[in-house]
Design a protein around this motif. Structure first.
Motif, PDB file in Angstrom:
ATOM      1  N   LYS A 164      23.287  41.602  41.734  1.00 17.67           N
ATOM      2  CA  LYS A 164      22.189  41.811  40.751  1.00 17.67           C
ATOM      3  C   LYS A 164      22.882  42.273  39.548  1.00 17.67           C
ATOM      4  N   SER A 165      23.554  41.030  38.820  1.00 19.67           N
ATOM      5  CA  SER A 165      24.402  41.124  37.659  1.00 19.67           C
ATOM      6  C   SER A 165      23.774  40.000  36.860  1.00 19.67           C
ATOM      7  N   PHE A 166      24.110  39.938  35.408  1.00 16.31           N
ATOM      8  CA  PHE A 166      23.338  38.646  34.541  1.00 16.31           C
ATOM      9  C   PHE A 166      24.288  37.863  34.526  1.00 16.31           C
ATOM     10  N   ASN A 167      23.673  36.550  34.432  1.00 15.40           N
ATOM     11  CA  ASN A 167      24.551  35.345  34.260  1.00 15.40           C
ATOM     12  C   ASN A 167      23.811  34.407  33.463  1.00 15.40           C
ATOM     13  N   THR A 168      24.294  34.117  31.972  1.00 12.94           N
ATOM     14  CA  THR A 168      23.295  33.328  30.937  1.00 12.94           C
ATOM     15  C   THR A 168      22.951  32.198  31.447  1.00 12.94           C
ATOM     16  N   GLU A 169      23.504  31.133  32.177  1.00 16.12           N
ATOM     17  CA  GLU A 169      23.291  29.912  32.333  1.00 16.12           C
ATOM     18  C   GLU A 169      22.029  30.088  33.643  1.00 16.12           C
ATOM     19  N   ALA A 170      22.278  31.153  34.452  1.00 18.92           N
ATOM     20  CA  ALA A 170      21.383  31.366  35.549  1.00 18.92           C
ATOM     21  C   ALA A 170      20.058  31.800  34.964  1.00 18.92           C
ATOM     22  N   TYR A 171      20.078  32.612  34.019  1.00 24.85           N
ATOM     23  CA  TYR A 171      18.874  33.169  33.365  1.00 24.85           C
ATOM     24  C   TYR A 171      18.176  32.154  32.729  1.00 24.85           C
ATOM     25  N   ILE A 172      18.855  31.230  31.932  1.00 22.49           N
ATOM     26  CA  ILE A 172      18.083  30.249  31.225  1.00 22.49           C
ATOM     27  C   ILE A 172      17.357  29.067  32.113  1.00 22.49           C
ATOM     28  N   ASN A 173      18.114  28.977  33.344  1.00 23.73           N
ATOM     29  CA  ASN A 173      17.591  28.155  34.446  1.00 23.73           C
ATOM     30  C   ASN A 173      16.523  28.767  35.089  1.00 23.73           C
ATOM     31  N   ASP A 216      41.133  30.066  44.278  1.00 25.18           N
ATOM     32  CA  ASP A 216      42.183  29.210  44.155  1.00 25.18           C
ATOM     33  C   ASP A 216      43.459  29.859  44.210  1.00 25.18           C
ATOM     34  N   THR A 217      44.443  29.320  45.155  1.00 24.83           N
ATOM     35  CA  THR A 217      45.655  29.701  45.327  1.00 24.83           C
ATOM     36  C   THR A 217      46.687  28.953  44.071  1.00 24.83           C
ATOM     37  N   LEU A 218      46.985  29.910  43.058  1.00 27.54           N
ATOM     38  CA  LEU A 218      47.728  29.068  42.091  1.00 27.54           C
ATOM     39  C   LEU A 218      49.248  28.672  42.434  1.00 27.54           C
ATOM     40  N   SER A 219      50.011  27.879  41.649  1.00 30.92           N
ATOM     41  CA  SER A 219      51.209  27.517  42.204  1.00 30.92           C
ATOM     42  C   SER A 219      52.402  28.727  42.326  1.00 30.92           C
ATOM     43  N   ASN A 220      51.950  29.931  41.582  1.00 32.15           N
ATOM     44  CA  ASN A 220      52.770  31.023  41.844  1.00 32.15           C
ATOM     45  C   ASN A 220      52.427  32.056  42.975  1.00 32.15           C
ATOM     46  N   GLY A 221      51.307  31.638  43.611  1.00 27.97           N
ATOM     47  CA  GLY A 221      50.911  32.204  44.826  1.00 27.97           C
ATOM     48  C   GLY A 221      49.854  33.310  44.407  1.00 27.97           C
ATOM     49  N   ARG A 222      49.484  33.230  43.142  1.00 29.67           N
ATOM     50  CA  ARG A 222      48.416  34.290  42.932  1.00 29.67           C
ATOM     51  C   ARG A 222      46.831  33.609  43.204  1.00 29.67           C
ATOM     52  N   ILE A 223      46.130  34.472  43.677  1.00 27.88           N
ATOM     53  CA  ILE A 223      44.704  34.155  44.234  1.00 27.88           C
ATOM     54  C   ILE A 223      43.740  34.520  43.154  1.00 27.88           C
ATOM     55  N   MET A 224      42.910  33.516  42.549  1.00 24.24           N
ATOM     56  CA  MET A 224      41.998  33.753  41.686  1.00 24.24           C
ATOM     57  C   MET A 224      40.762  33.279  41.961  1.00 24.24           C
ATOM     58  N   ALA A 225      39.557  33.788  41.804  1.00 22.21           N
ATOM     59  CA  ALA A 225      38.099  33.318  41.942  1.00 22.21           C
ATOM     60  C   ALA A 225      37.834  32.573  40.652  1.00 22.21           C
ATOM     61  N   ARG A 226      37.151  31.334  40.839  1.00 21.96           N
ATOM     62  CA  ARG A 226      36.854  30.505  40.097  1.00 21.96           C
ATOM     63  C   ARG A 226      35.253  30.648  39.822  1.00 21.96           C
ATOM     64  N   ASN A 227      34.660  31.184  40.665  1.00 18.97           N
ATOM     65  CA  ASN A 227      33.131  31.472  40.311  1.00 18.97           C
ATOM     66  C   ASN A 227      32.708  32.812  40.959  1.00 18.97           C
ATOM     67  N   PHE A 228      31.534  33.158  40.794  1.00 19.23           N
ATOM     68  CA  PHE A 228      31.192  34.541  40.917  1.00 19.23           C
ATOM     69  C   PHE A 228      29.754  34.666  41.614  1.00 19.23           C
ATOM     70  N   PRO A 229      29.462  35.536  42.154  1.00 16.63           N
ATOM     71  CA  PRO A 229      27.925  35.556  42.571  1.00 16.63           C
ATOM     72  C   PRO A 229      27.074  35.800  41.468  1.00 16.63           C
ATOM     73  N   GLY A 230      25.971  35.065  41.486  1.00 15.17           N
ATOM     74  CA  GLY A 230      24.994  35.122  40.407  1.00 15.17           C
ATOM     75  C   GLY A 230      25.167  33.925  39.410  1.00 15.17           C
ATOM     76  N   GLN A 231      26.255  33.268  39.388  1.00 15.97           N
ATOM     77  CA  GLN A 231      26.313  32.036  38.630  1.00 15.97           C
ATOM     78  C   GLN A 231      25.723  30.794  39.316  1.00 15.97           C
ATOM     79  N   ILE A 232      25.474  29.588  38.824  1.00 18.43           N
ATOM     80  CA  ILE A 232      25.204  28.371  39.250  1.00 18.43           C
ATOM     81  C   ILE A 232      26.261  27.584  39.562  1.00 18.43           C
ATOM     82  N   ALA A 233      26.310  27.133  40.813  1.00 19.08           N
ATOM     83  CA  ALA A 233      27.548  26.424  41.606  1.00 19.08           C
ATOM     84  C   ALA A 233      27.637  25.014  40.582  1.00 19.08           C
TER      85      ALA A 233
END
Length: 572
Positions: A211-220, A407-424
């Motif tokens: 239940k958060s706001f995403n600009t592109e999802a709102y426009i669509n 994504d698991t980066l080359s140094n082992g760090r794990i990062m999210a590349r998309n978030f709930p509410g965004q357009i895939a």
């Protein structure tokens, strides 16, 4: 008497002609209607809606306008590093907005607070989102130096609140920019009455991942924002004002045509950053076409020549071996590590610290040469085009808590590349590229670069020229290291531990690949040479340092400048 009759007759003729012309004007008038069809626009009964009263783009929070123009990019006075990665070329950039200062610890901490609140790390689905956003505070450590004070305090302590954030890699800086886009547009729509007031993260609100706001999802699809909560996502009457009832068909959501929604925050391109740092707009005494300006300020020296501040350093940089600020109380630049933003005078665009303090990430993928033959307008290497993912029902697919991409980066760090509410997002395909002359693929990072014919190891006229399986690897233009990350699993399929494989090959000839990014400007760790806006270096996009920060930019829509008439054109 005869003269009076003649005058009266003339007056009647003038009146008749006036009435006739007025009637013609009214008959063909488009006032309040379309100049194409004559149909009414913005009629409360329905029809086409458009903001005819739009004047100019709102200046984004924390930014200043940078009027575009031409400049000589890549002109350095000396190439003391013998990198040979600069060749003067004439470029033109469009007008844009840029952050007045680097992103500070306080600004980034606000981002961390939001992420931690909306994506609680205690929940299994979100545990890597917050951890992936935290800057690497260990960048301050040195084998032979005591810097634990910065390691423990620099990011969080209020003493450093207005200091530029460091320990942020390129990916984190990009994600911060996306987050900032959504929060600013959310605030604008709330201010204009399209979203319920005080529904942002505040005590008593229920803003969650779904239940958060995403600009592109709102426009669509505006109605899907905030979990399709109609009590939060509001409409306004076409003529202005809040909707009187939920079933009133005359009400509309905000769209791009409303002129309210700002373009995305992003990292500046290398050309934009260098142009903004030079600030030629206020230094006409230098030959702008030959690139004779060495620093963001006027003159050829790092000290002020003004009578009131004569001898003061104009930036925060390393003055010599073991000298990060000068002798205490004299000849001092006021800092040993980074310094509070706005501690030094701005350049002629009103931008602070475009030399010194921290170097800054830009968008571009690094290559030793800027291909000015391919493009001399808004130059940028790094375009990866995507499009909205469309589901089987014909509607766009939104990311949910169950399909977050990590994504698991080359140094082992794990990062999210998309978030709930965004357009895939998915890469563009032949539907978008077929018979186009401007682009033919989704990933354009290697355009006119990296092909087999470009490498010095390619043998023309040999059988290798035909290529074949394995040839792409054999003839890779940039033989950069390939570090690998994998996870081992037990007999039940459960992940046990992360396995890191360091590339120890002695055949690697460079550190350059598609995952290294340009950073610009000198820092508190750099000598004066790197204060030249044209100087350029590169660093892996998934790694961070104690001397690289960033600031955001935003494209300007509409005219080049906000002046009522173009330069040189007389006013009507």
């Amino acid at each position: 008497m005869k003269i009076k009759k003649i005058m009266a007759l003339k007056l009647l003729v003038v009146v008749a002609l006036t009435i006739g012309f007025t009637g013609c004007t009214k008959k063909g008038s488009t006032k309040g209607g379309s100049s194409a069809t004559g149909w009414k626009i913005n009629d409360k009964k329905g029809g086409f809606q458009f903001n005819d009263k739009f004047k100019k783009q709102e200046t984004p929070p924390g930014m200043v306008p940078v009027e575009g123009g031409t400049f000589t990019m890549g002109k350095v006075q000396d190439d003391v590093m013998h990198d040979w990665n600069n060749s003067p070329n004439q470029q033109h950039v469009q007008s844009f907005y840029m952050d007045e200062t680097e992103v500070t610890n306080k600004m980034y901490s606000e981002y961390l607070y939001w992420v931690k609140t909306v994506f609680p790390p205690t929940e299994e689905n979100y545990k890597n989102i917050y951890n992936g956003a935290i800057p690497d505070t260990l960048v301050w450590r040195n084998r032979l130096g005591y810097n634990e004070t910065m390691t423990n305090n620099y990011l969080r302590h209020p003493a450093y609140a207005d200091y530029p954030v460091v320990g942020v890699n390129w990916i984190q800086a990009t994600e911060f920019s996306k987050w900032r886009t959504d929060r600013v547009n959310e605030n604008i729509l709330e201010r204009e009455g399209y979203l319920k007031k005080d529904n942002k993260i505040m005590l008593g609100t229920e803003v969650t991942a779904e239940k958060s706001f995403n600009t592109e999802a709102y426009i669509n699809t505006p109605s899907t924002s905030f979990g399709s909560n109609e009590e939060v996502v509001l409409k306004k009457e076409m003529g202005g004002g809040r909707r009187p009832a939920a079933d009133t068909a005359k009400n509309v959501y905000a769209q791009r045509s409303s002129g309210l929604i700002l373009p995305e925050y992003r990292l500046p391109t290398e050309a934009e950053w260098e142009y903004a740092a030079l600030a030629l707009v206020g230094n006409r005494e230098y030959n702008i076409y030959k690139g004779q300006k060495k620093y963001p300020w006027s003159g050829q020296y790092t000290r002020s020549g003004k009578r009131q501040y004569r001898g003061d350093q104009l930036a925060n940089f390393k003055q010599g071996k073991g000298d990060y600020g000068g002798i205490a109380g004299w000849s001092d630049d006021g800092a040993d590590i980074t310094n509070k933003v706005k501690s030094y005078s701005p350049n002629d665009f009103g931008l602070y610290d475009m030399a010194g303090n921290v170097a800054e990430w830009v968008q571009d993928v690094y290559r030793p040469m800027v291909d000015d033959e391919a493009n001399d307008f808004n130059y940028f290497r790094g375009n990866v085009y995507t499009k909205n993912k469309i589901g089987e029902d014909g509607t766009v697919e939104l990311v949910t808590s169950d399909n977050i991409t990590y994504d698991t980066l080359s140094n082992g760090r794990i990062m999210a590349r998309n978030f709930p509410g965004q357009i895939a997002q998915v890469p563009v395909d032949e539907n978008e590229t077929y018979l186009r002359t401007q682009f033919s693929t989704s990933d354009n990072r290697n355009y006119r670069d990296g092909d087999r014919q470009s490498t010095r190891f390619f043998k023309f006229g040999s059988s290798d020229e035909e290529g074949g399986e394995g040839e792409e690897e054999k003839f890779r233009m940039y033989e950069s290291p390939k570090h690998k990350i994998s996870t081992s699993v037990d007999s039940t399929g459960t992940e046990k531990k992360m396995v890191k494989q360091y590339d120890k090959s002695d055949k690697r000839t460079t550190l350059i690949d598609d995952n290294v990014r340009v950073y610009k400007g000198g820092s508190w760790r750099d000598r004066a040479y790197w204060l030249d806006p044209a100087s350029r270096r590169f660093f892996p996009q998934d790694m961070a340092t104690d001397y690289i920060g960033f600031r955001c930019a935003m494209s300007k829509v509409g005219p080049k400048s906000n002046k009522k008439t173009p330069r040189g054109n007389p006013k009507n």
